[in-house]
Write a protein that holds these residues in place. Structure first.
Motif, PDB file in Angstrom:
ATOM      1  N   LEU A  16     -33.809 -30.038  33.748  1.00 42.81           N
ATOM      2  CA  LEU A  16     -34.922 -29.583  34.581  1.00 42.81           C
ATOM      3  C   LEU A  16     -35.871 -28.879  33.887  1.00 42.81           C
ATOM      4  O   LEU A  16     -37.106 -29.114  34.249  1.00 42.81           O
ATOM      5  N   TYR A  17     -35.758 -27.933  33.289  1.00 46.49           N
ATOM      6  CA  TYR A  17     -36.673 -27.035  32.504  1.00 46.49           C
ATOM      7  C   TYR A  17     -37.254 -27.900  31.772  1.00 46.49           C
ATOM      8  O   TYR A  17     -38.839 -27.971  31.593  1.00 46.49           O
ATOM      9  N   GLN A 129     -35.556 -41.646  44.583  1.00 50.19           N
ATOM     10  CA  GLN A 129     -34.097 -40.797  44.418  1.00 50.19           C
ATOM     11  C   GLN A 129     -34.363 -39.502  43.782  1.00 50.19           C
ATOM     12  O   GLN A 129     -33.897 -38.602  44.150  1.00 50.19           O
ATOM     13  N   LEU A 130     -35.112 -39.576  42.760  1.00 53.74           N
ATOM     14  CA  LEU A 130     -35.092 -38.293  41.873  1.00 53.74           C
ATOM     15  C   LEU A 130     -35.712 -37.241  42.789  1.00 53.74           C
ATOM     16  O   LEU A 130     -35.308 -35.942  42.985  1.00 53.74           O
ATOM     17  N   LYS A 131     -36.849 -37.564  43.466  1.00 56.28           N
ATOM     18  CA  LYS A 131     -37.664 -36.810  44.537  1.00 56.28           C
ATOM     19  C   LYS A 131     -36.844 -36.212  45.566  1.00 56.28           C
ATOM     20  O   LYS A 131     -36.876 -34.956  45.741  1.00 56.28           O
ATOM     21  N   VAL A 132     -35.907 -36.917  46.118  1.00 50.71           N
ATOM     22  CA  VAL A 132     -35.052 -36.396  47.092  1.00 50.71           C
ATOM     23  C   VAL A 132     -34.170 -35.483  46.624  1.00 50.71           C
ATOM     24  O   VAL A 132     -33.776 -34.402  47.226  1.00 50.71           O
ATOM     25  N   ILE A 133     -33.550 -35.857  45.386  1.00 52.91           N
ATOM     26  CA  ILE A 133     -32.444 -34.727  44.939  1.00 52.91           C
ATOM     27  C   ILE A 133     -33.223 -33.364  44.325  1.00 52.91           C
ATOM     28  O   ILE A 133     -32.588 -32.309  44.780  1.00 52.91           O
ATOM     29  N   LEU A 134     -34.363 -33.650  43.988  1.00 58.38           N
ATOM     30  CA  LEU A 134     -35.269 -32.272  43.408  1.00 58.38           C
ATOM     31  C   LEU A 134     -35.503 -31.401  44.839  1.00 58.38           C
ATOM     32  O   LEU A 134     -35.430 -30.422  44.884  1.00 58.38           O
ATOM     33  N   THR A 135     -35.931 -32.310  45.813  1.00 56.31           N
ATOM     34  CA  THR A 135     -36.172 -31.572  46.762  1.00 56.31           C
ATOM     35  C   THR A 135     -35.108 -30.764  47.651  1.00 56.31           C
ATOM     36  O   THR A 135     -35.348 -29.805  48.351  1.00 56.31           O
ATOM     37  N   LYS A 136     -33.835 -31.611  47.431  1.00 55.43           N
ATOM     38  CA  LYS A 136     -32.855 -30.837  47.963  1.00 55.43           C
ATOM     39  C   LYS A 136     -32.080 -29.506  47.052  1.00 55.43           C
ATOM     40  O   LYS A 136     -31.772 -28.432  47.701  1.00 55.43           O
ATOM     41  N   LEU A 137     -32.752 -29.706  45.899  1.00 55.10           N
ATOM     42  CA  LEU A 137     -32.467 -28.412  45.134  1.00 55.10           C
ATOM     43  C   LEU A 137     -33.206 -27.375  45.376  1.00 55.10           C
ATOM     44  O   LEU A 137     -32.799 -26.368  45.193  1.00 55.10           O
TER      45      LEU A 137
END
Length: 142
Positions: A16-17, A129-137
């Protein structure tokens, strides 16, 4: 020997970093014509959505504290991109609004998201999918 969970390659925080740093680097050439930094671009994105927003609400949207946001807004104001003023209803509240120059930059930015996405080599489905996962994080734990 490090425990398995302490190995760098087993950490979620590291990709992520590294991806964040890479993403910011990829935005730099796209933002040249706008003559703004990546964090300033994020401010512009919010202000193109909202005509007037308080500094506090802007900070909440961008996950930035006032110590980070205020100097950036001052630099943008000094360059004629936005204005800051005290609210008429409550002097403790500072409101932010784009100037004509700030509004003009929206036209220059129209192709940036598409160009960035094309540069990622992600499929449309992977991108979403990535946007959904990152938003959840980003959500704060209860």
């Amino acid at each position: 020997m490090a425990k398995e969970q302490l190995k760098l390659n087993n950490q979620l925080c590291f990709p992520l970093y590294a991806a964040t740093r890479e993403m910011t680097k990829r935005y730099q050439p796209l933002l040249k014509e706008l003559d703004v930094t990546y964090p300033q671009y994020l401010v512009l994105l919010v202000l193109w959505e909202e005509e007037i927003i308080t500094v506090k609400a802007l900070g909440n949207r961008l996950y930035l504290d006032s110590g980070t946001l205020t100097p950036m807004l001052k630099r943008m104001e000094d360059r004629g991109i936005l204005t800051r003023r005290r609210s008429i209803e409550d002097e403790r509240v500072v409101e932010v609004e784009l100037t004509a120059l700030g509004k003009e930059k929206e036209h220059l930015a129209e192709e940036i998201p598409t160009k960035f996405i094309e540069g990622t080599k992600l499929t449309e489905e992977e991108y979403h999918q990535l946007k959904v996962i990152l938003t959840k994080l980003m959500q704060k734990p209860d």
